[in-house]
Design a protein around this motif. Structure first.
Motif, PDB file in Angstrom:
ATOM      1  N   VAL A 109      19.065  47.779  43.223  1.00  0.00           N
ATOM      2  CA  VAL A 109      19.959  48.511  42.493  1.00  0.00           C
ATOM      3  C   VAL A 109      18.885  48.982  41.520  1.00  0.00           C
ATOM      4  O   VAL A 109      18.584  48.394  40.355  1.00  0.00           O
ATOM      5  CB  VAL A 109      20.855  47.703  41.752  1.00  0.00           C
ATOM      6  N   SER A 110      18.607  50.334  41.576  1.00  0.00           N
ATOM      7  CA  SER A 110      17.627  50.849  40.614  1.00  0.00           C
ATOM      8  C   SER A 110      18.346  52.089  39.965  1.00  0.00           C
ATOM      9  O   SER A 110      17.715  53.233  39.870  1.00  0.00           O
ATOM     10  CB  SER A 110      16.397  51.571  41.380  1.00  0.00           C
ATOM     11  N   THR A 111      19.738  52.189  39.559  1.00  0.00           N
ATOM     12  CA  THR A 111      20.552  53.392  39.145  1.00  0.00           C
ATOM     13  C   THR A 111      20.567  53.170  37.666  1.00  0.00           C
ATOM     14  O   THR A 111      19.996  51.964  36.906  1.00  0.00           O
ATOM     15  CB  THR A 111      21.832  53.205  39.722  1.00  0.00           C
ATOM     16  N   PRO A 112      21.239  54.196  36.872  1.00  0.00           N
ATOM     17  CA  PRO A 112      21.387  53.914  35.529  1.00  0.00           C
ATOM     18  C   PRO A 112      22.401  52.799  35.334  1.00  0.00           C
ATOM     19  O   PRO A 112      22.990  52.377  36.282  1.00  0.00           O
ATOM     20  CB  PRO A 112      22.409  55.251  35.307  1.00  0.00           C
TER      21      PRO A 112
ATOM     22  N   LEU B 274      17.098  63.729  47.430  1.00  0.00           N
ATOM     23  CA  LEU B 274      17.164  62.351  48.181  1.00  0.00           C
ATOM     24  C   LEU B 274      16.086  62.365  49.419  1.00  0.00           C
ATOM     25  O   LEU B 274      15.357  61.739  49.688  1.00  0.00           O
ATOM     26  CB  LEU B 274      18.429  62.012  48.837  1.00  0.00           C
ATOM     27  N   ARG B 275      16.240  63.556  50.304  1.00  0.00           N
ATOM     28  CA  ARG B 275      15.400  63.718  51.422  1.00  0.00           C
ATOM     29  C   ARG B 275      14.088  63.896  51.135  1.00  0.00           C
ATOM     30  O   ARG B 275      13.231  63.377  51.637  1.00  0.00           O
ATOM     31  CB  ARG B 275      15.984  64.835  52.074  1.00  0.00           C
ATOM     32  N   ALA B 276      13.847  64.728  49.995  1.00  0.00           N
ATOM     33  CA  ALA B 276      12.424  64.833  49.569  1.00  0.00           C
ATOM     34  C   ALA B 276      11.792  63.574  49.095  1.00  0.00           C
ATOM     35  O   ALA B 276      10.583  63.192  49.546  1.00  0.00           O
ATOM     36  CB  ALA B 276      12.467  65.681  48.273  1.00  0.00           C
ATOM     37  N   ALA B 277      12.563  62.670  48.452  1.00  0.00           N
ATOM     38  CA  ALA B 277      12.189  61.361  48.084  1.00  0.00           C
ATOM     39  C   ALA B 277      11.807  60.758  49.103  1.00  0.00           C
ATOM     40  O   ALA B 277      10.870  59.931  49.147  1.00  0.00           O
ATOM     41  CB  ALA B 277      13.120  60.705  46.938  1.00  0.00           C
ATOM     42  N   ALA B 278      12.777  60.497  50.268  1.00  0.00           N
ATOM     43  CA  ALA B 278      12.431  59.654  51.529  1.00  0.00           C
ATOM     44  C   ALA B 278      11.205  60.042  52.005  1.00  0.00           C
ATOM     45  O   ALA B 278      10.652  59.235  52.383  1.00  0.00           O
ATOM     46  CB  ALA B 278      13.761  59.943  52.267  1.00  0.00           C
ATOM     47  N   GLU B 279      11.094  61.296  52.117  1.00  0.00           N
ATOM     48  CA  GLU B 279       9.854  61.891  52.972  1.00  0.00           C
ATOM     49  C   GLU B 279       8.645  61.389  52.227  1.00  0.00           C
ATOM     50  O   GLU B 279       7.669  60.949  52.728  1.00  0.00           O
ATOM     51  CB  GLU B 279      10.110  63.353  53.049  1.00  0.00           C
ATOM     52  N   LYS B 280       8.728  61.505  50.788  1.00  0.00           N
ATOM     53  CA  LYS B 280       7.408  61.302  49.972  1.00  0.00           C
ATOM     54  C   LYS B 280       7.195  59.820  49.966  1.00  0.00           C
ATOM     55  O   LYS B 280       6.080  59.536  50.148  1.00  0.00           O
ATOM     56  CB  LYS B 280       7.842  62.027  48.590  1.00  0.00           C
TER      57      LYS B 280
ATOM     58  N   GLY C 290      -3.269  48.481  37.304  1.00  0.00           N
ATOM     59  CA  GLY C 290      -2.271  49.177  36.491  1.00  0.00           C
ATOM     60  C   GLY C 290      -0.684  48.833  36.455  1.00  0.00           C
ATOM     61  O   GLY C 290      -0.338  47.841  37.299  1.00  0.00           O
ATOM     62  N   TYR C 291       0.000  49.619  35.916  1.00  0.00           N
ATOM     63  CA  TYR C 291       1.449  49.305  35.659  1.00  0.00           C
ATOM     64  C   TYR C 291       2.225  49.138  37.048  1.00  0.00           C
ATOM     65  O   TYR C 291       2.834  48.086  37.360  1.00  0.00           O
ATOM     66  CB  TYR C 291       2.027  50.499  35.043  1.00  0.00           C
ATOM     67  N   GLU C 292       1.807  49.946  38.046  1.00  0.00           N
ATOM     68  CA  GLU C 292       2.506  49.862  39.544  1.00  0.00           C
ATOM     69  C   GLU C 292       2.260  48.512  40.149  1.00  0.00           C
ATOM     70  O   GLU C 292       3.016  47.930  40.885  1.00  0.00           O
ATOM     71  CB  GLU C 292       1.887  50.944  40.353  1.00  0.00           C
ATOM     72  N   HIS C 293       0.894  47.656  39.726  1.00  0.00           N
ATOM     73  CA  HIS C 293       0.678  46.670  40.366  1.00  0.00           C
ATOM     74  C   HIS C 293       1.824  45.350  40.082  1.00  0.00           C
ATOM     75  O   HIS C 293       1.853  44.382  41.045  1.00  0.00           O
ATOM     76  CB  HIS C 293      -0.733  46.216  40.114  1.00  0.00           C
ATOM     77  N   THR C 294       2.137  45.773  38.570  1.00  0.00           N
ATOM     78  CA  THR C 294       3.322  44.361  38.348  1.00  0.00           C
ATOM     79  C   THR C 294       4.464  44.411  39.206  1.00  0.00           C
ATOM     80  O   THR C 294       4.951  43.365  39.436  1.00  0.00           O
ATOM     81  CB  THR C 294       3.564  44.741  36.777  1.00  0.00           C
ATOM     82  N   PHE C 295       4.704  45.835  39.842  1.00  0.00           N
ATOM     83  CA  PHE C 295       5.886  45.562  40.454  1.00  0.00           C
ATOM     84  C   PHE C 295       5.465  45.080  41.851  1.00  0.00           C
ATOM     85  O   PHE C 295       6.316  44.477  42.656  1.00  0.00           O
ATOM     86  CB  PHE C 295       6.607  47.035  40.742  1.00  0.00           C
TER      87      PHE C 295
ATOM     88  N   TYR D 243      16.310  56.808  43.100  1.00  0.00           N
ATOM     89  CA  TYR D 243      14.944  57.478  43.609  1.00  0.00           C
ATOM     90  C   TYR D 243      14.190  58.060  42.554  1.00  0.00           C
ATOM     91  O   TYR D 243      13.306  59.002  42.735  1.00  0.00           O
ATOM     92  CB  TYR D 243      15.264  58.383  44.756  1.00  0.00           C
ATOM     93  N   GLN D 244      14.601  58.088  41.225  1.00  0.00           N
ATOM     94  CA  GLN D 244      13.910  58.479  40.182  1.00  0.00           C
ATOM     95  C   GLN D 244      12.494  57.481  39.854  1.00  0.00           C
ATOM     96  O   GLN D 244      11.845  57.148  40.667  1.00  0.00           O
ATOM     97  CB  GLN D 244      14.780  58.746  38.768  1.00  0.00           C
ATOM     98  N   PHE D 245      12.391  57.162  38.638  1.00  0.00           N
ATOM     99  CA  PHE D 245      11.243  56.508  38.002  1.00  0.00           C
ATOM    100  C   PHE D 245      11.148  55.149  38.844  1.00  0.00           C
ATOM    101  O   PHE D 245      10.143  54.813  39.416  1.00  0.00           O
ATOM    102  CB  PHE D 245      11.241  56.450  36.569  1.00  0.00           C
ATOM    103  N   MET D 246      12.330  54.452  38.683  1.00  0.00           N
ATOM    104  CA  MET D 246      12.053  53.003  39.146  1.00  0.00           C
ATOM    105  C   MET D 246      12.202  53.010  40.749  1.00  0.00           C
ATOM    106  O   MET D 246      11.550  52.401  41.593  1.00  0.00           O
ATOM    107  CB  MET D 246      13.384  52.111  38.667  1.00  0.00           C
ATOM    108  N   GLY D 247      12.966  53.841  41.433  1.00  0.00           N
ATOM    109  CA  GLY D 247      13.005  54.172  42.769  1.00  0.00           C
ATOM    110  C   GLY D 247      11.599  54.439  43.332  1.00  0.00           C
ATOM    111  O   GLY D 247      11.075  54.180  44.216  1.00  0.00           O
ATOM    112  N   LYS D 248      10.840  55.305  42.449  1.00  0.00           N
ATOM    113  CA  LYS D 248       9.259  55.563  42.984  1.00  0.00           C
ATOM    114  C   LYS D 248       8.483  54.364  42.739  1.00  0.00           C
ATOM    115  O   LYS D 248       7.767  54.115  43.782  1.00  0.00           O
ATOM    116  CB  LYS D 248       8.823  56.541  41.968  1.00  0.00           C
ATOM    117  N   ALA D 249       8.781  53.726  41.793  1.00  0.00           N
ATOM    118  CA  ALA D 249       7.993  52.340  41.524  1.00  0.00           C
ATOM    119  C   ALA D 249       8.133  51.329  42.438  1.00  0.00           C
ATOM    120  O   ALA D 249       7.328  50.682  42.962  1.00  0.00           O
ATOM    121  CB  ALA D 249       8.142  51.784  40.106  1.00  0.00           C
TER     122      ALA D 249
END
Ligand code: SOE
Length: 385
Positions: free
Chosen positions: A80-83, A50-56, A333-338, A13-19
């Protein structure tokens, strides 16, 4: 026809989880998909953030154990968006549980893991995809169309750099991307992987390489708090950097073209400078992510007095993906590629096809990454097969 819901289980749920969360939400809003993603479960180790990310990000449920997630009957696709060290165990378990598996790049931390992941999805006969998102910039997709149309003629050179500077400060702490046990490699697997993927897409397979990996700052302050690429809190204790800070290599493609690749996190002043130039017998193309709506094109077939690099702004409805967004000239922008990657992958799955790029692409990419590491260690040219 009723839309099918594809229930996503996202690990990370970090950078790639957000994207990725943004892409799953936006894809069905801007693309007409027969299979629509449903943000079912987001998974991570720390329940609070994690709950904060789920909410957001709009996820229905949270899960703190990926092993339970991959077994859930109410989840269809595992993202799979982990290290990097967790890509293989999660992807293999997900495939063994019959889930579609979409994974962040690079596919794995080692060639052996990449082979195991490819075999797992092949044996399980499940869909699989790899988040090489820069293929899905309209200007990149236009470059692919032009090259396939023969507009550049015979390709002589692929020249790419991927330049960042986020760890140029020696006091930047020892985050997970700087430790081999978590990341597999440094700039090499993280961002050379992107330009290798673009090279494979636009020019073809790489036959042999000669490279060098360098670590400029050998020790950094250990993290006192969370292991977060965004910095975390440095302690007084120092730890060893066990990956490359910069990785450069020469390549010979199977079709005879030559390539130069440079990935570094020490290009001070360059933030996310992913640029390629392709020279062919009939012309050249230049793409620069920091000007991602533009493709520079030189045609050797233009009238002599009019020859020069022209700047194509790839925002017209005639350009890949653009008809789904705004009128010409309204850039994306960048996010549109995803969003494009998700829409393209789900559209393929709905037709019974596998998404592209996939784990086979990831394995071929890993073969190049591995060959460059062996070349650097042996100071010799190494074949990639
Ligand atoms: C860090 O280098 C990073 O986040 C990469 O991991 C991504 O793949 C790249 O797109 C942006 O930079």
């Amino acid at each position: 026809m009723a839309k099918r819901k594809v229930r996503i289980g996202l690990v990370g749920y970090q950078f790639m989880g957000k994207a990725h969360s943004n892409a799953y939400r936006q894809a069905p809003r801007f693309f007409d998909l027969d299979w629509e993603p449903e943000l079912a479960v987001i998974c991570g180790r720390s329940e609070g953030p994690l709950r904060a990310a789920a909410e957001k990000f709009g996820w229905a449920e949270v899960e703190t154990d990926w092993r339970r997630l991959v077994e859930r009957e109410d989840v269809d696709l595992i993202d799979v968006s982990t290290p990097g060290h967790m890509h293989a165990p999660i992807a293999i378990a997900a495939a063994q549980n019959g889930k579609a598996v979409w994974c962040e790049k690079p596919l794995a931390n080692t060639l052996d893991e990449a082979m195991q992941m490819r075999d797992a999805v092949a044996n399980a006969k499940v869909p699989h995809a790899l988040f090489h998102n820069y293929r899905f910039a309209p200007a990149t997709a236009l470059a692919k169309k032009m090259i396939d149309n023969g507009d550049l003629g015979r390709i002589y050179h692929f020249r790419a750099v991927y330049l960042q500077d986020w760890i140029a400060d020696p006091n930047f702490p020892l985050v997970w991307r700087l430790e081999k046990q978590f990341a597999g490699s440094g700039a090499h697997g993280d961002i050379n992987a992107h330009i290798i993927d673009l090279a494979r897409l636009l020019v073809g397979e790489i036959a042999e390489v000669s490279g060098h990996l360098e670590t400029f700052v050998k020790q950094r302050p250990k993290l006192a708090a969370v292991d977060d690429r965004l910095g975390g809190v440095a302690s007084k204790e120092m730890g060893d950097v066990t990956v490359d800070d910069a990785a450069m290599f020469l390549a010979r493609f199977q079709n005879g073209a030559l390539g130069t690749f440079e990935a570094t996190r020490f290009a001070v002043g360059r933030k996310n400078h992913n640029r390629f130039e392709i020279n062919g017998s009939k012309g050249s193309l230049v793409f620069n992510l920091e000007r991602m709506n533009e493709l520079e094109y030189y045609s050797a077939e233009d009238p002599e007095d009019l020859r020069g690099f022209r700047c194509i702004q790839a925002t017209d409805a005639s350009h890949p993906y653009c008809a789904n967004w705004w009128p010409v000239g309204h850039i994306i922008g960048y996010e549109h590629t995803f969003v494009h990657l998700v829409a393209d992958g789900l559209s393929k799955m709905a037709k019974g096809e596998n998404p592209s790029p996939d784990f086979e692409d990831g394995l071929r990419n890993q073969r190049v990454l591995d060959a460059v590491e062996r070349s650097s260690a042996s100071r010799s040219w190494i074949g990639t097969c």
